[in-house]
Design a protein around this motif. Structure first.
Motif, PDB file in Angstrom:
ATOM      1  N   MET A   1       0.815  -1.167  -0.139  1.00 45.56           N
ATOM      2  CA  MET A   1       0.092  -0.016  -0.038  1.00 45.56           C
ATOM      3  C   MET A   1       0.721   1.069   0.089  1.00 45.56           C
ATOM      4  N   GLU A   2       2.038   1.083   0.508  1.00 48.38           N
ATOM      5  CA  GLU A   2       3.096   2.291   0.692  1.00 48.38           C
ATOM      6  C   GLU A   2       3.272   2.728  -0.852  1.00 48.38           C
ATOM      7  N   THR A   3       3.361   1.685  -1.744  1.00 43.84           N
ATOM      8  CA  THR A   3       3.821   1.881  -3.115  1.00 43.84           C
ATOM      9  C   THR A   3       2.881   2.793  -3.851  1.00 43.84           C
ATOM     10  N   ILE A   4       1.520   2.301  -3.627  1.00 47.51           N
ATOM     11  CA  ILE A   4       0.439   3.185  -4.189  1.00 47.51           C
ATOM     12  C   ILE A   4       0.551   4.619  -3.686  1.00 47.51           C
ATOM     13  N   GLY A   5       0.606   4.878  -2.378  1.00 44.99           N
ATOM     14  CA  GLY A   5       0.962   6.240  -1.751  1.00 44.99           C
ATOM     15  C   GLY A   5       2.133   7.065  -2.587  1.00 44.99           C
ATOM     16  N   VAL A   6       3.105   6.472  -2.819  1.00 46.66           N
ATOM     17  CA  VAL A   6       4.327   6.965  -3.423  1.00 46.66           C
ATOM     18  C   VAL A   6       3.910   7.181  -4.789  1.00 46.66           C
ATOM     19  N   VAL A   7       3.459   6.337  -5.534  1.00 43.00           N
ATOM     20  CA  VAL A   7       3.096   6.863  -6.855  1.00 43.00           C
ATOM     21  C   VAL A   7       2.189   7.755  -7.126  1.00 43.00           C
ATOM     22  N   ARG A   8       1.032   7.823  -6.190  1.00 44.76           N
ATOM     23  CA  ARG A   8       0.130   8.930  -6.116  1.00 44.76           C
ATOM     24  C   ARG A   8       0.574  10.190  -5.914  1.00 44.76           C
ATOM     25  N   GLU A   9       1.673  10.342  -5.230  1.00 43.73           N
ATOM     26  CA  GLU A   9       2.358  11.493  -4.636  1.00 43.73           C
ATOM     27  C   GLU A   9       3.152  12.092  -5.940  1.00 43.73           C
ATOM     28  N   LYS A  10       3.983  11.241  -6.704  1.00 46.27           N
ATOM     29  CA  LYS A  10       4.789  11.611  -7.754  1.00 46.27           C
ATOM     30  C   LYS A  10       3.878  11.864  -8.950  1.00 46.27           C
ATOM     31  N   VAL A  11       2.663  11.268  -9.126  1.00 45.74           N
ATOM     32  CA  VAL A  11       1.726  11.485 -10.169  1.00 45.74           C
ATOM     33  C   VAL A  11       1.051  13.077  -9.777  1.00 45.74           C
ATOM     34  N   THR A  12       0.719  13.181  -8.515  1.00 50.52           N
ATOM     35  CA  THR A  12       0.397  14.495  -8.187  1.00 50.52           C
ATOM     36  C   THR A  12       1.200  15.664  -8.366  1.00 50.52           C
ATOM     37  N   THR A  13       2.627  15.178  -8.134  1.00 54.79           N
ATOM     38  CA  THR A  13       3.524  16.413  -8.268  1.00 54.79           C
ATOM     39  C   THR A  13       3.712  16.782  -9.566  1.00 54.79           C
ATOM     40  N   ALA A  14       3.831  15.797 -10.653  1.00 56.91           N
ATOM     41  CA  ALA A  14       4.024  15.802 -12.029  1.00 56.91           C
ATOM     42  C   ALA A  14       2.678  16.813 -12.686  1.00 56.91           C
ATOM     43  N   ALA A  15       1.789  16.222 -12.216  1.00 56.88           N
ATOM     44  CA  ALA A  15       0.604  16.859 -12.901  1.00 56.88           C
ATOM     45  C   ALA A  15       0.513  18.310 -12.328  1.00 56.88           C
ATOM     46  N   ASN A  16       0.899  18.514 -11.133  1.00 54.62           N
ATOM     47  CA  ASN A  16       1.150  20.203 -10.882  1.00 54.62           C
ATOM     48  C   ASN A  16       1.828  20.864 -11.548  1.00 54.62           C
ATOM     49  N   TRP A  17       3.226  20.265 -11.618  1.00 55.06           N
ATOM     50  CA  TRP A  17       4.170  20.777 -12.376  1.00 55.06           C
ATOM     51  C   TRP A  17       3.762  21.278 -13.920  1.00 55.06           C
ATOM     52  N   TYR A  18       3.028  20.122 -14.626  1.00 54.88           N
ATOM     53  CA  TYR A  18       2.570  20.492 -15.831  1.00 54.88           C
ATOM     54  C   TYR A  18       1.440  21.376 -16.001  1.00 54.88           C
ATOM     55  N   GLY A  19       0.544  21.605 -15.020  1.00 54.25           N
ATOM     56  CA  GLY A  19      -0.162  22.667 -14.802  1.00 54.25           C
ATOM     57  C   GLY A  19       0.220  23.843 -14.697  1.00 54.25           C
ATOM     58  N   ARG A  20       1.393  23.938 -14.028  1.00 54.91           N
ATOM     59  CA  ARG A  20       1.963  25.527 -13.977  1.00 54.91           C
ATOM     60  C   ARG A  20       2.531  25.774 -15.276  1.00 54.91           C
ATOM     61  N   GLN A  21       3.409  24.874 -16.022  1.00 55.79           N
ATOM     62  CA  GLN A  21       3.943  24.869 -17.272  1.00 55.79           C
ATOM     63  C   GLN A  21       2.815  25.524 -17.932  1.00 55.79           C
ATOM     64  N   VAL A  22       1.588  24.830 -18.260  1.00 54.44           N
ATOM     65  CA  VAL A  22       0.541  25.382 -19.289  1.00 54.44           C
ATOM     66  C   VAL A  22       0.031  26.856 -18.794  1.00 54.44           C
ATOM     67  N   SER A  23       0.034  26.921 -17.430  1.00 55.69           N
ATOM     68  CA  SER A  23      -0.319  28.331 -17.167  1.00 55.69           C
ATOM     69  C   SER A  23       0.670  29.368 -17.347  1.00 55.69           C
ATOM     70  N   ALA A  24       1.833  29.108 -17.413  1.00 58.36           N
ATOM     71  CA  ALA A  24       2.787  30.202 -17.569  1.00 58.36           C
ATOM     72  C   ALA A  24       3.044  30.158 -18.982  1.00 58.36           C
ATOM     73  N   ARG A  25       3.329  29.257 -19.836  1.00 61.24           N
ATOM     74  CA  ARG A  25       3.596  29.040 -21.285  1.00 61.24           C
ATOM     75  C   ARG A  25       2.608  28.124 -22.097  1.00 61.24           C
ATOM     76  N   PRO A  26       1.230  28.509 -22.266  1.00 60.34           N
ATOM     77  CA  PRO A  26       0.208  27.421 -22.883  1.00 60.34           C
ATOM     78  C   PRO A  26       0.872  27.096 -24.291  1.00 60.34           C
ATOM     79  N   LEU A  27       1.028  28.186 -25.288  1.00 65.51           N
ATOM     80  CA  LEU A  27       1.383  27.743 -26.293  1.00 65.51           C
ATOM     81  C   LEU A  27       2.567  26.833 -26.640  1.00 65.51           C
ATOM     82  N   ALA A  28       3.446  27.076 -25.867  1.00 61.15           N
ATOM     83  CA  ALA A  28       4.734  26.292 -26.010  1.00 61.15           C
ATOM     84  C   ALA A  28       4.472  24.854 -25.501  1.00 61.15           C
ATOM     85  N   THR A  29       3.960  24.874 -24.231  1.00 60.69           N
ATOM     86  CA  THR A  29       3.870  23.821 -23.481  1.00 60.69           C
ATOM     87  C   THR A  29       2.887  22.722 -24.471  1.00 60.69           C
ATOM     88  N   LEU A  30       1.810  23.127 -24.798  1.00 58.55           N
ATOM     89  CA  LEU A  30       0.876  22.523 -25.482  1.00 58.55           C
ATOM     90  C   LEU A  30       1.297  21.857 -26.867  1.00 58.55           C
TER      91      LEU A  30
END
Length: 88
Positions: A1-30
């Motif tokens: 169950m710890e593995t699921i939590g770690v993976v969930r945390e990494k996915v959340t971190t990556a999604a937040n990073w990608y969201g910040r990139q889209v907000s900052a530079r939507p044309l380039a990122t997308l």
């Protein structure tokens, strides 16, 4: 169950990073995302054609589909950029 939590945390971190990139530079990122997706689609199509023995391999069709996909991503990026600018 710890593995699921770690993976969930990494996915959340990556999604937040990608969201910040889209907000900052939507044309380039997308657009870059679209190019990567189009390249994957092209390679998947070619691999499928080679695996099934399709002759001749319809390179033009996979290339055309990839270009169309990139154009769609650019359109989405322009739309997102216009929505972000309206909100600010």
């Amino acid at each position: 169950m710890e593995t699921i939590g770690v993976v969930r945390e990494k996915v959340t971190t990556a999604a937040n990073w990608y969201g910040r990139q889209v907000s900052a530079r939507p044309l380039a990122t997308l657009t870059i995302t679209g190019v990567i997706a189009a390249a994957c689609l092209f390679l998947l199509g070619v691999a499928t054609s080679l695996a099934t023995g399709e002759q001749p391999v319809p390179w033009w069709r996979y290339f055309r589909d990839g270009v169309i996909q990139v154009l769609v991503w650019v359109g989405v990026a322009l739309f997102v950029r216009s929505r972000i600018r309206k909100d600010t």
